[in-house]
Write an enzyme that holds these catalytic residues in place. Structure first.
Site, PDB file in Angstrom:
ATOM      1  N   ASN A 236     -12.612  17.308  18.963  1.00 49.85           N
ATOM      2  CA  ASN A 236     -13.419  17.314  17.750  1.00 49.85           C
ATOM      3  C   ASN A 236     -12.716  16.646  16.576  1.00 49.85           C
ATOM      4  O   ASN A 236     -12.968  16.975  15.423  1.00 49.85           O
ATOM      5  CB  ASN A 236     -13.807  18.749  17.378  1.00 49.85           C
ATOM      6  CG  ASN A 236     -12.629  19.694  17.296  1.00 49.85           C
ATOM      7  OD1 ASN A 236     -11.899  19.873  18.267  1.00 49.85           O
ATOM      8  ND2 ASN A 236     -12.444  20.326  16.143  1.00 49.85           N
TER       9      ASN A 236
ATOM     10  N   ALA B 170      -4.165  14.440   8.515  1.00 49.54           N
ATOM     11  CA  ALA B 170      -3.662  13.091   8.225  1.00 49.54           C
ATOM     12  C   ALA B 170      -3.633  12.862   6.721  1.00 49.54           C
ATOM     13  O   ALA B 170      -4.636  13.053   6.037  1.00 49.54           O
ATOM     14  CB  ALA B 170      -4.543  12.052   8.904  1.00 49.54           C
ATOM     15  N   GLN B 171      -2.486  12.445   6.221  1.00 47.37           N
ATOM     16  CA  GLN B 171      -2.330  12.260   4.781  1.00 47.37           C
ATOM     17  C   GLN B 171      -2.520  10.809   4.356  1.00 47.37           C
ATOM     18  O   GLN B 171      -3.260  10.502   3.442  1.00 47.37           O
ATOM     19  CB  GLN B 171      -0.944  12.737   4.344  1.00 47.37           C
ATOM     20  CG  GLN B 171      -0.709  14.219   4.497  1.00 47.37           C
ATOM     21  CD  GLN B 171       0.715  14.620   4.139  1.00 47.37           C
ATOM     22  OE1 GLN B 171       1.605  13.783   4.046  1.00 47.37           O
ATOM     23  NE2 GLN B 171       0.933  15.904   3.942  1.00 47.37           N
TER      24      GLN B 171
ATOM     25  N   ARG C 192       8.908   3.601  11.453  1.00 47.28           N
ATOM     26  CA  ARG C 192       9.281   5.012  11.542  1.00 47.28           C
ATOM     27  C   ARG C 192      10.441   5.285  12.485  1.00 47.28           C
ATOM     28  O   ARG C 192      11.290   6.132  12.196  1.00 47.28           O
ATOM     29  CB  ARG C 192       8.057   5.829  11.980  1.00 47.28           C
ATOM     30  CG  ARG C 192       7.020   5.965  10.887  1.00 47.28           C
ATOM     31  CD  ARG C 192       5.789   6.675  11.379  1.00 47.28           C
ATOM     32  NE  ARG C 192       4.849   6.885  10.274  1.00 47.28           N
ATOM     33  CZ  ARG C 192       3.628   7.358  10.433  1.00 47.28           C
ATOM     34  NH1 ARG C 192       3.193   7.656  11.643  1.00 47.28           N
ATOM     35  NH2 ARG C 192       2.834   7.528   9.398  1.00 47.28           N
TER      36      ARG C 192
ATOM     37  N   ARG D 131      -7.617  16.273  10.572  1.00 54.24           N
ATOM     38  CA  ARG D 131      -7.780  16.830   9.227  1.00 54.24           C
ATOM     39  C   ARG D 131      -6.476  16.812   8.444  1.00 54.24           C
ATOM     40  O   ARG D 131      -6.483  16.778   7.208  1.00 54.24           O
ATOM     41  CB  ARG D 131      -8.317  18.261   9.339  1.00 54.24           C
ATOM     42  CG  ARG D 131      -8.614  18.936   8.008  1.00 54.24           C
ATOM     43  CD  ARG D 131      -9.374  20.232   8.232  1.00 54.24           C
ATOM     44  NE  ARG D 131      -8.598  21.196   8.993  1.00 54.24           N
ATOM     45  CZ  ARG D 131      -7.750  22.075   8.443  1.00 54.24           C
ATOM     46  NH1 ARG D 131      -7.564  22.088   7.131  1.00 54.24           N
ATOM     47  NH2 ARG D 131      -7.097  22.936   9.198  1.00 54.24           N
TER      48      ARG D 131
ATOM     49  N   LEU E 196     -11.288  12.814  14.713  1.00 51.76           N
ATOM     50  CA  LEU E 196     -11.962  11.641  14.159  1.00 51.76           C
ATOM     51  C   LEU E 196     -12.606  10.788  15.245  1.00 51.76           C
ATOM     52  O   LEU E 196     -13.747  10.339  15.094  1.00 51.76           O
ATOM     53  CB  LEU E 196     -10.963  10.811  13.348  1.00 51.76           C
ATOM     54  CG  LEU E 196     -11.486   9.501  12.746  1.00 51.76           C
ATOM     55  CD1 LEU E 196     -12.698   9.740  11.863  1.00 51.76           C
ATOM     56  CD2 LEU E 196     -10.380   8.800  11.960  1.00 51.76           C
ATOM     57  N   ALA E 197     -11.912  10.544  16.341  1.00 48.01           N
ATOM     58  CA  ALA E 197     -12.483   9.724  17.414  1.00 48.01           C
ATOM     59  C   ALA E 197     -13.711  10.390  18.020  1.00 48.01           C
ATOM     60  O   ALA E 197     -14.735   9.737  18.257  1.00 48.01           O
ATOM     61  CB  ALA E 197     -11.432   9.463  18.490  1.00 48.01           C
TER      62      ALA E 197
ATOM     63  N   LEU F 189      -5.643   6.244  12.672  1.00 47.29           N
ATOM     64  CA  LEU F 189      -7.004   6.578  12.250  1.00 47.29           C
ATOM     65  C   LEU F 189      -7.934   5.389  12.448  1.00 47.29           C
ATOM     66  O   LEU F 189      -9.101   5.544  12.819  1.00 47.29           O
ATOM     67  CB  LEU F 189      -7.020   7.036  10.793  1.00 47.29           C
ATOM     68  CG  LEU F 189      -6.289   8.343  10.467  1.00 47.29           C
ATOM     69  CD1 LEU F 189      -6.537   8.746   9.014  1.00 47.29           C
ATOM     70  CD2 LEU F 189      -6.715   9.470  11.396  1.00 47.29           C
TER      71      LEU F 189
ATOM     72  N   GLU G 206      -5.573   9.837  19.950  1.00 48.47           N
ATOM     73  CA  GLU G 206      -4.183  10.014  20.359  1.00 48.47           C
ATOM     74  C   GLU G 206      -4.052  10.300  21.851  1.00 48.47           C
ATOM     75  O   GLU G 206      -3.001  10.061  22.448  1.00 48.47           O
ATOM     76  CB  GLU G 206      -3.538  11.135  19.541  1.00 48.47           C
ATOM     77  CG  GLU G 206      -2.035  11.196  19.661  1.00 48.47           C
ATOM     78  CD  GLU G 206      -1.402  12.203  18.714  1.00 48.47           C
ATOM     79  OE1 GLU G 206      -0.196  12.462  18.869  1.00 48.47           O
ATOM     80  OE2 GLU G 206      -2.104  12.735  17.820  1.00 48.47           O
TER      81      GLU G 206
END
Length: 502
Positions: free
Chosen positions: A12, A45-46, A276, A43, A14-15, A379, A362
């Site tokens: 549930n 994700a910044q 990163r 939800r 974004l994808a 995203l 992911e």
């Protein structure tokens, strides 16, 4: 085949929601949520969504940055297919009601590590929450979409060599049942909970990836576990470490060690804006040389109003939970598991090696990220691949990937040297601490061989699961072993994988 729905979506985030909203409204769609509809990794994700939007940017620049971060292991065709849809993806989100930050030029774009220009569309520092709120509102308006909360997907059902639905656990009653579907979609997120320190929520136990492995689907790049450089160095909340966004460094944040020295220029020409994996290993190296288990990230040289405007949730969290005012004080940070770069192998439309089975977000390995994900590409990947998947499902397109050769799980002679040193007693915290040590940011051959031996023993001794927690433990073990085996086979230090013996 008689079915309960046309498209069954396990997940549930974004994808998952993008797919459901992009399919024809004539389709019967079921969304399985392991918890609540609004409880998902997306939800949290910044940063934002990367796309070549401004006049100074173009797709070729975005492709080049992505390929460099991926360290030569990206699928360039997939990279181009996905990134070329960046602008339409942003436009689609705007049409769904997402209120991205704006300035006098239109969308306000920020910059993050590994990007050569500003291209991150965002909503302050809570983009994921804002995007998910908009999409959930749209989902609730669609009578053809049925949302089933507290339902955990357990295993893939097949018929005549194709996926035909899922076995599901009702987490409220602990009863299992089957849902038959014309198309089955796995979009359950990554496997972050195999680690003791992760930014992912407790639900991210690798369920979808583990299901795919058991079904014989092709998986790939599971050795590339991305550790975010800057997790807040304070006790985690509900098994989840609070993330200090990449954008803090993108807007001028400086990293210093215990001696107060800025160290990133010694590791990479891009300093704090390096990808990163480079920043995370640099921080780990600095921590190893000092007594405190964190370094400092300082954005306090920026005007206080600027910091509060750009990073309201980070400012609020640090102040309320830690008594730390980031407009005046540096933030203690250390690397933390953040993202699964690999997963179920798919094409850009989400099609897997098993007919009628798709994987998105992911959970999937599209080839976009290679050995290391570029910030804010995830995203974008969710939205683009979900929209392409919806088109493929609606058009009835087929896809067949290369057969998957599953690694042998028999103990090697080398692994056998640890037979007298293995633990029989299993618990989730013990597993997570074990993985943090042996499958973490810095690995070695001895640790990886020990990990394979121990994980195989725990897996062999595991009882038949009956509850949600027991099914999750089964999946955590399946994913942990897959990561360990992939890491041991990778004889090259590249991207997010580093073995000191290679």
């Amino acid at each position: 085949m008689q079915t309960d729905c046309d498209v069954l979506i396990a997940g549930n985030g974004l994808a998952a929601l993008t797919l459901a909203l992009s399919l024809p409204e004539s389709f019967r769609i079921v969304i399985l949520c392991k918890n609540r509809l609004d409880d998902t990794a997306s939800r949290h994700a910044q940063g934002g969504i990367a796309a070549a939007w401004s006049g100074e940017d173009d797709i070729e620049k975005h492709v080049a940055d992505t390929l460099e971060a991926g360290a030569g292991l990206c699928d360039e065709a997939a990279v181009r297919a996905i990134l070329s849809q960046g602008k339409p993806a942003i436009e689609w989100l705007l049409a769904q009601g997402v209120a991205f930050d704006r300035n006098h030029n239109g969308l306000h774009l920020t910059r993050e590590g590994g990007h050569t220009c500003r291209r991150i569309a965002h909503v302050a520092d809570y983009t994921g929450e804002a995007v998910m709120q908009s999409l959930i509102a749209q989902i609730r308006r669609r009578p053809n979409i049925r949302v089933c909360e507290r339902q955990m997907a357990l295993d893939i059902q097949t018929e005549s060599g194709a996926a035909c639905g899922l076995t599901v656990l009702d987490c409220r009653t602990q009863e299992t049942y089957r849902i038959r579907a014309r198309h089955t979609v796995l979009a359950g997120g990554g496997l972050g909970q195999i680690y003791a320190a992760t930014t992912t929520p407790p639900e991210c136990t690798g369920d979808a990836i583990a299901m795919a492995i058991r079904a014989g689907c092709a998986v790939g790049n599971l050795e590339f576990i991305q550790f975010h450089p800057t997790g807040l160095a304070r006790p985690s909340e509900n098994g989840r470490t609070f993330l200090i966004s990449e954008a803090v460094r993108g807007e001028g944040g400086i990293l210093t060690n215990q001696a107060g020295e800025r160290f990133m220029p010694h590791y990479d020409r891009r300093a704090e804006l390096a990808p990163r994996d480079i920043v995370a290993r640099a921080i780990a190296a600095e921590i190893a040389k000092q007594t405190q288990d964190f370094v400092s990230l300082d954005i306090s040289h920026q005007p206080a109003a600027f910091v509060r405007r750009h990073f309201p949730s980070i400012h609020r969290h640090c102040l309320s939970q830690c008594g730390l005012d980031i407009t005046r004080q540096a933030i203690p940070v250390r690397p933390v598991q953040h993202y699964t770069c690999g997963g179920i192998q798919t094409d850009p439309c989400g099609r897997t090696s098993l007919p009628q089975l798709y994987a998105l977000g992911e959970t999937a390995c599209t080839g976009l990220h290679g050995a290391n994900r570029l910030a804010s590409n995830s995203l974008l990947e969710c939205v683009v691949t979900a929209r392409l998947c919806a088109q493929a499902i609606a058009d009835g397109q087929a896809f067949q990937a290369e057969p998957f050769q599953r690694p042998s799980e028999s103990l090697s002679a080398e692994a056998g040297i640890f037979s007298d040193d293995l633990q029989n007693t299993f618990s989730r915290p013990v597993l997570q601490t074990f993985n943090q040590r042996h499958l973490g940011i810095l690995r070695n051959d001895t640790g990886l061989r020990r990990a394979i031996a121990q994980l195989q023993l725990w897996k062999q001794n595991q009882a038949e699961p009956h509850t949600a927690s027991e099914y999750e433990n089964r999946n955590l073990l399946e994913c942990s072993l897959a990561v360990a085996q992939a890491a041991y086979r990778r004889r090259q230090n590249i991207g997010a994988h580093f073995n000191s013996d290679c």
